[in-house]
Scaffold this motif. Structure first.
Motif, mmCIF file in Angstrom:
data_model
loop_
_atom_site.group_PDB
_atom_site.id
_atom_site.type_symbol
_atom_site.label_atom_id
_atom_site.label_comp_id
_atom_site.label_asym_id
_atom_site.label_seq_id
_atom_site.Cartn_x
_atom_site.Cartn_y
_atom_site.Cartn_z
ATOM 1 N N ASP A 207 17.214 -7.996 -50.804
ATOM 2 C CA ASP A 207 16.414 -7.029 -50.049
ATOM 3 C C ASP A 207 17.221 -6.454 -48.883
ATOM 4 O O ASP A 207 17.174 -5.250 -48.616
ATOM 5 C CB ASP A 207 15.141 -7.698 -49.523
ATOM 6 C CG ASP A 207 14.162 -8.053 -50.634
ATOM 7 O OD1 ASP A 207 14.296 -7.479 -51.733
ATOM 8 O OD2 ASP A 207 13.272 -8.898 -50.395
ATOM 9 N N PHE A 208 17.983 -7.316 -48.194
ATOM 10 C CA PHE A 208 18.805 -6.851 -47.080
ATOM 11 C C PHE A 208 19.886 -5.897 -47.569
ATOM 12 O O PHE A 208 20.106 -4.822 -46.982
ATOM 13 C CB PHE A 208 19.445 -8.046 -46.375
ATOM 14 C CG PHE A 208 20.394 -7.673 -45.265
ATOM 15 C CD1 PHE A 208 19.919 -7.300 -44.015
ATOM 16 C CD2 PHE A 208 21.772 -7.703 -45.473
ATOM 17 C CE1 PHE A 208 20.795 -6.955 -42.995
ATOM 18 C CE2 PHE A 208 22.651 -7.357 -44.457
ATOM 19 C CZ PHE A 208 22.163 -6.979 -43.220
ATOM 20 N N LEU A 209 20.578 -6.270 -48.655
ATOM 21 C CA LEU A 209 21.635 -5.417 -49.198
ATOM 22 C C LEU A 209 21.077 -4.054 -49.601
ATOM 23 O O LEU A 209 21.668 -3.010 -49.287
ATOM 24 C CB LEU A 209 22.281 -6.098 -50.409
ATOM 25 C CG LEU A 209 23.317 -5.260 -51.162
ATOM 26 C CD1 LEU A 209 24.532 -4.990 -50.285
ATOM 27 C CD2 LEU A 209 23.732 -5.953 -52.459
ATOM 28 N N THR A 210 19.942 -4.053 -50.298
ATOM 29 C CA THR A 210 19.347 -2.801 -50.739
ATOM 30 C C THR A 210 19.038 -1.896 -49.554
ATOM 31 O O THR A 210 19.356 -0.691 -49.569
ATOM 32 C CB THR A 210 18.061 -3.081 -51.536
ATOM 33 O OG1 THR A 210 18.369 -3.887 -52.675
ATOM 34 C CG2 THR A 210 17.415 -1.784 -51.999
ATOM 35 N N ALA A 211 18.460 -2.464 -48.516
ATOM 36 C CA ALA A 211 18.108 -1.671 -47.336
ATOM 37 C C ALA A 211 19.352 -1.132 -46.643
ATOM 38 O O ALA A 211 19.392 0.048 -46.237
ATOM 39 C CB ALA A 211 17.287 -2.516 -46.363
ATOM 40 N N ARG A 212 20.399 -1.957 -46.526
ATOM 41 C CA ARG A 212 21.609 -1.507 -45.848
ATOM 42 C C ARG A 212 22.319 -0.409 -46.633
ATOM 43 O O ARG A 212 22.858 0.546 -46.048
ATOM 44 C CB ARG A 212 22.562 -2.688 -45.620
ATOM 45 C CG ARG A 212 22.102 -3.662 -44.555
ATOM 46 C CD ARG A 212 21.911 -2.997 -43.196
ATOM 47 N NE ARG A 212 23.145 -2.447 -42.662
ATOM 48 C CZ ARG A 212 23.969 -3.102 -41.859
ATOM 49 N NH1 ARG A 212 23.680 -4.340 -41.502
ATOM 50 N NH2 ARG A 212 25.071 -2.531 -41.417
ATOM 51 N N LEU A 213 22.343 -0.527 -47.949
ATOM 52 C CA LEU A 213 23.003 0.495 -48.761
ATOM 53 C C LEU A 213 22.238 1.809 -48.720
ATOM 54 O O LEU A 213 22.837 2.885 -48.763
ATOM 55 C CB LEU A 213 23.155 0.011 -50.199
ATOM 56 C CG LEU A 213 24.079 -1.187 -50.412
ATOM 57 C CD1 LEU A 213 24.222 -1.496 -51.894
ATOM 58 C CD2 LEU A 213 25.444 -0.958 -49.789
ATOM 59 N N ARG A 214 20.928 1.734 -48.652
ATOM 60 C CA ARG A 214 20.127 2.956 -48.549
ATOM 61 C C ARG A 214 20.355 3.660 -47.216
ATOM 62 O O ARG A 214 20.481 4.887 -47.155
ATOM 63 C CB ARG A 214 18.645 2.616 -48.678
ATOM 64 C CG ARG A 214 18.136 2.424 -50.088
ATOM 65 C CD ARG A 214 16.703 1.945 -50.004
ATOM 66 N NE ARG A 214 16.002 1.963 -51.260
ATOM 67 C CZ ARG A 214 14.801 1.449 -51.438
ATOM 68 N NH1 ARG A 214 14.177 0.888 -50.410
ATOM 69 N NH2 ARG A 214 14.215 1.489 -52.606
ATOM 70 N N ASP A 215 20.411 2.869 -46.136
ATOM 71 C CA ASP A 215 20.365 3.440 -44.788
ATOM 72 C C ASP A 215 21.732 3.679 -44.165
ATOM 73 O O ASP A 215 21.818 4.391 -43.160
ATOM 74 C CB ASP A 215 19.556 2.519 -43.861
ATOM 75 C CG ASP A 215 18.118 2.351 -44.313
ATOM 76 O OD1 ASP A 215 17.634 3.217 -45.064
ATOM 77 O OD2 ASP A 215 17.482 1.348 -43.930
#
Length: 551
Positions: A209-217
């Protein structure tokens, strides 16, 4: 990673572009005529069967592999996370972090020095130089967002469940732990472009979840090689497909993963239709040639009364006609779509109603809190879940008989064959894949675990192509090694499958085939996985949730 003298991030001016990129390996083409433009806003997913050059493409984009044709143009800074991280003797987590944020830290040191110099000038000229130096140092620090660098890395280490003890030697960490440290360092840096090779392999649910959010933002472009369908759906806006196409060039699909899936099916259908049309045309040309050849034969026997000159003229024309038709047939290319590599799950019969494996109240000090229990029989299913450190791999190793528990018992019914897929491969790099598989079969037959008449050849599983089976393990891609690991598990036709992160490194197509096969097999299946799509696909399977062991 960057040195203190590394170039500054280019931010909105950054660009990463490949044009006609071709990489050869021996006589074969690993990459052929790749065109790709990555901007600071791009989120590019790279997909393709194992061995299609996905990792090679990342290395070429990063400048680690020179192309044999074409070019790569880079403006700005770049960070790359490979599937494995080196652990030089004596190097610690703190050393890795220091290298990752060396440029921001150096920029802050330079800013402090420039600030001190502001009041030290003895003349107007000295003061002007000091002010100019301070302005340049401030610009560099701001460009690198230097003040938050250490905090960003620390936040990423904690979120990815990586060790935050800077004194920890890297060579004491597992492959997965080292990868999480490397990934945290890159997520904490401020590169214009981030290249990631299978970034989800060692992450648990919160880390994903953290990786997904960081890659999006994140501010900056992302290029990721991944088998993780959920990550591609959630992050990628463009998909580069390296699988074979009619013209031999890769395809780029805008519109994200769903667009790629639809486009890929349509591409394959068009190719097969074109092949059918080519076959029909070739058959027509062959019939035309056969007719011309028949006329040539009969042309040498003209009706009585024909003069010799007429016979010769007619024969020459027929010969030319045959030659023209033969040339047309020879020139007609029939491009055969290579058949997709299709996995064939071996048939396994088990005893209905029998309890094949019983794990009762097991625990391992410091690794598995316990007491953990489960039992599986004919067509039994179980998904083992929990965060990193909960002991999922330990539980499967205990169930497979490879690790003795400190508490509890493990028992299996007589004659039960257990296949264990470990999370990490440990194959000998200098041995050919086919020889490793043959040795596994021979040992199973010699121990009486498997009848020789029941043995399945490596090619029958559809996991490795013949040319791949003949290679040494060290020459195979990570995905091909994982395919070999799977083949070795299936070699003994196990009644119970214990699979630790089975989708790691595998292509999307194989993951889907494997998931379907696991649902249908007569064998009992126990899976430990963080693969979000696999967990969705097995939502109706029983769950065993583990909690981290207390220190």
């Amino acid at each position: 990673m960057h040195s203190p003298t590394s170039p500054l991030p280019a931010h909105h001016r950054a660009q990463l572009a490949a044009s006609g990129l071709t990489v050869l390996r021996g006589a074969g083409r690993v990459l052929n005529d790749v065109d790709l433009v990555v901007t600071p806003a791009s989120r590019v997913g790279i997909v393709g069967e194992n061995g299609r050059g996905k990792t090679t493409l990342l290395h070429a984009l990063a400048g680690r592999i020179p192309p044999d044709a074409g070019s790569v143009h880079r403006i700005g800074t770049l960070g790359i996370a490979e599937q494995e991280m080196d652990a030089p003797p004596g190097h610690t987590v703190g050393d890795a972090v220091a290298v990752a944020i060396a440029a921001p830290l150096a920029a802050l040191d330079a800013l402090d020095a420039a600030a001190s110099a502001l009041g030290e000038g003895t003349s107007a000229a000295d003061q002007a130089r000091a002010e100019t130096g301070y302005a340049a140092a401030l610009e560099r620090a701001e460009s690198l967002d230097a003040w938050g660098a250490e905090r960003r890395v620390t936040v990423a280490l904690e979120a990815l469940d990586a060790t935050t003890d800077m004194a920890t030697p890297l060579d004491t960490l597992s492959v997965g732990q080292r990868y999480r440290v490397r990934l945290a360092c890159l997520l904490g840096a401020s590169d214009d472009f981030l290249l990631l090779d299978e970034p989800t392999n060692h992450l648990d649910r919160s880390g994903l979840d953290f990786l997904t959010a960081r890659l999006r933002d994140r501010v900056g472009g992302v290029v990721l090689v991944s088998h993780d369908r959920a990550l591609l759906v959630d992050v990628a806006d463009t998909i580069l497909d390296l699988d074979p196409t009619p013209d031999g060039r890769p395809r780029v699909y805008g519109g994200g993963f769903t667009s790629y899936q639809l486009g890929r099916v349509a591409e394959r259908e068009r190719w097969e239709q074109e092949y059918d049309a080519q076959q029909a045309e070739r058959a027509r040309l062959q019939d035309s040639l056969s007719s011309a050849q028949n006329r040539l034969v009969s042309g040498w026997r003209p009706e009585k009364g024909s003069n010799k000159h007429g016979r010769a003229t007619r024969a020459g024309g027929l010969v030319q006609s045959v030659h023209r038709r033969q040339e047309a047939l020879d020139a007609h290319a029939v491009t055969v779509p290579p058949p997709p590599q299709q996995f064939r799950f071996p048939e396994v019969s088990t005893r209905t109603g029998a309890e094949l494996l019983n794990v009762n109240g097991v625990g391992v000090a410091g690794r598995l809190a316990g007491p953990a229990s489960f039992a599986v029989g004919h067509r039994g299913r179980l998904v083992v879940t929990g965060p990193n450190g909960a002991g999922k791999s330990t539980l499967l190793a205990v169930a497979a008989g490879e690790l003795a528990p400190d508490a509890g018992t493990v028992s299996s019914s007589q004659g039960t064959r257990i296949g264990f897929l470990r999370q990490e491969s440990s194959l000998p790099l200098e041995v050919r894949a086919a020889d490793i598989y043959a040795d596994r079969l021979e040992r199973a037959i010699a121990r009486g675990e498997l009848r020789e008449s029941h043995a399945i050849g490596l090619s029958q599983l559809g996991l490795l192509r013949p040319e791949e089976s003949g290679k040494r393990v060290g020459e195979l891609s990570m995905g091909q090694r994982r395919r070999l690991d799977l083949a070795l598990v299936f070699a003994s036709l196990p009644h119970v499958l214990l699979l630790d992160e089975p989708t790691n490194h595998l292509s999307i197509a194989l993951v889907e085939e494997l998931t379907e096969a696991l649902g249908a097999t007569q064998a009992a299946v126990v899976v430990s996985s963080h693969d979000r799509q696999l967990l969705r696909d097995t939502a109706d399977w029983p769950r065993l949730e583990l909690s981290p062991a207390r220190a």
